[in-house]
Design a protein around this motif. Structure first.
Motif, mmCIF file in Angstrom:
data_model
loop_
_atom_site.group_PDB
_atom_site.id
_atom_site.type_symbol
_atom_site.label_atom_id
_atom_site.label_comp_id
_atom_site.label_asym_id
_atom_site.label_seq_id
_atom_site.Cartn_x
_atom_site.Cartn_y
_atom_site.Cartn_z
ATOM 1 N N TYR A 1 0.776 -1.162 -0.140
ATOM 2 C CA TYR A 1 -0.021 0.043 0.008
ATOM 3 C C TYR A 1 1.040 1.204 0.025
ATOM 4 C CZ TYR A 1 -4.289 -2.562 1.387
ATOM 5 O OH TYR A 1 -5.342 -3.522 1.229
ATOM 6 N N SER A 2 0.436 2.186 -0.557
ATOM 7 C CA SER A 2 0.870 3.477 -0.314
ATOM 8 C C SER A 2 0.363 4.104 0.848
ATOM 9 C CB SER A 2 0.542 4.396 -1.659
ATOM 10 O OG SER A 2 -0.910 4.735 -1.282
ATOM 11 N N SER A 3 1.219 5.247 1.279
ATOM 12 C CA SER A 3 0.808 5.988 2.656
ATOM 13 C C SER A 3 -0.681 6.143 2.606
ATOM 14 C CB SER A 3 1.683 7.036 2.976
ATOM 15 O OG SER A 3 1.558 8.197 2.156
ATOM 16 N N GLY A 4 -1.349 6.803 1.490
ATOM 17 C CA GLY A 4 -2.471 7.045 1.507
ATOM 18 C C GLY A 4 -3.536 6.102 1.316
ATOM 19 N N MET A 5 -3.192 4.647 0.891
ATOM 20 C CA MET A 5 -3.921 3.679 0.988
ATOM 21 C C MET A 5 -3.997 3.324 2.404
ATOM 22 S SD MET A 5 -2.648 1.827 -2.589
ATOM 23 C CE MET A 5 -3.346 0.275 -2.116
#
Length: 223
Positions: free
Chosen positions: A123-127
């Protein structure tokens, strides 16, 4: 309700110590959203972890009544090798809520699509923030700990988060960390400022914002 009684917390940094809390005592009123303000590195995230029970103070004690969420937005909240769905299922068991109801809510609200079933390490930090916020809102807590999470994502998702949080705060309290004063004003009634190990609480959030903005005029906390 969350109450800190003479709490002290510091970390060794080089040859000295970084003081996060120096004999701090305060109470987060039941059912009230409080904005936690402070410059970068002041110890806001550390304080949130102590309130959640994942980190202990050096001395003093923290008393809580009712249920308290984990620090939403803290990147260490999830097991990286499990999928978003598996993490949500684990949280449902830990907090004693209906597993399928939580899974359905998180999958729908987070808008992660197929990534919901993939390992969180991808995951990205946003996810991760979407997953954390969705899991937290899917479980009704008496007090929510929110760490900058509504600042992540596109405008439409941010509005969605704000609307959901405001709905939850009709019946719950919160400690809300954000560098966006517009968000603080929108969500919080009261405010608190963490500066140099000292904690100042204000019934009205505007007074806390004024103190925080004045503190930011200094490059570092006054000696």
């Amino acid at each position: 309700m969350i109450r800190l009684e003479n709490v002290c917390k510091s970390f060794r940094v080089g040859t000295g110590y970084k003081v996060v809390a120096n004999n701090v005592s305060f109470e987060i009123p039941k059912g009230r959203a409080v904005g936690l303000l402070g410059r970068n590195g002041s110890g806001k995230s550390t304080l949130m972890q102590m309130l959640a029970g994942s980190m202990k103070p050096d001395s003093g004690r923290i008393v809580t009544t009712g249920s308290v969420s984990w620090p939403v937005g803290f990147q260490g909240s999830f097991h990286r090798d499990l999928s978003g769905a598996q993490n949500a299922r684990f949280l449902a068991r830990v907090y004693g809520v209906d597993t399928q109801e939580l899974l359905d809510f998180v999958q729908d609200f987070s808008e992660l699509g197929k990534h919901f079933f993939e390992p969180v390490r991808n995951y990205s930090s946003g996810m991760r923030s979407r997953l954390g916020f969705s899991c937290s809102m899917g479980i009704k807590f008496d007090t929510y700990l929110i760490d900058e999470v509504t600042a992540v994502g596109d405008a439409a998702f941010k509005r969605k988060c704000e609307e959901m949080l405001l709905d939850r705060l009709k019946d719950s309290g919160a400690l809300f960390v954000s560098h966006n004063m517009s968000d603080v004003r929108k969500i919080c009634y009261s405010g608190a400022v963490l500066e140099g190990g000292s904690f100042s609480f204000y019934t009205h959030v505007e007074k806390a914002i004024r103190l925080h903005e004045n503190n930011l005029k200094y490059r570092s906390p006054p000696e």
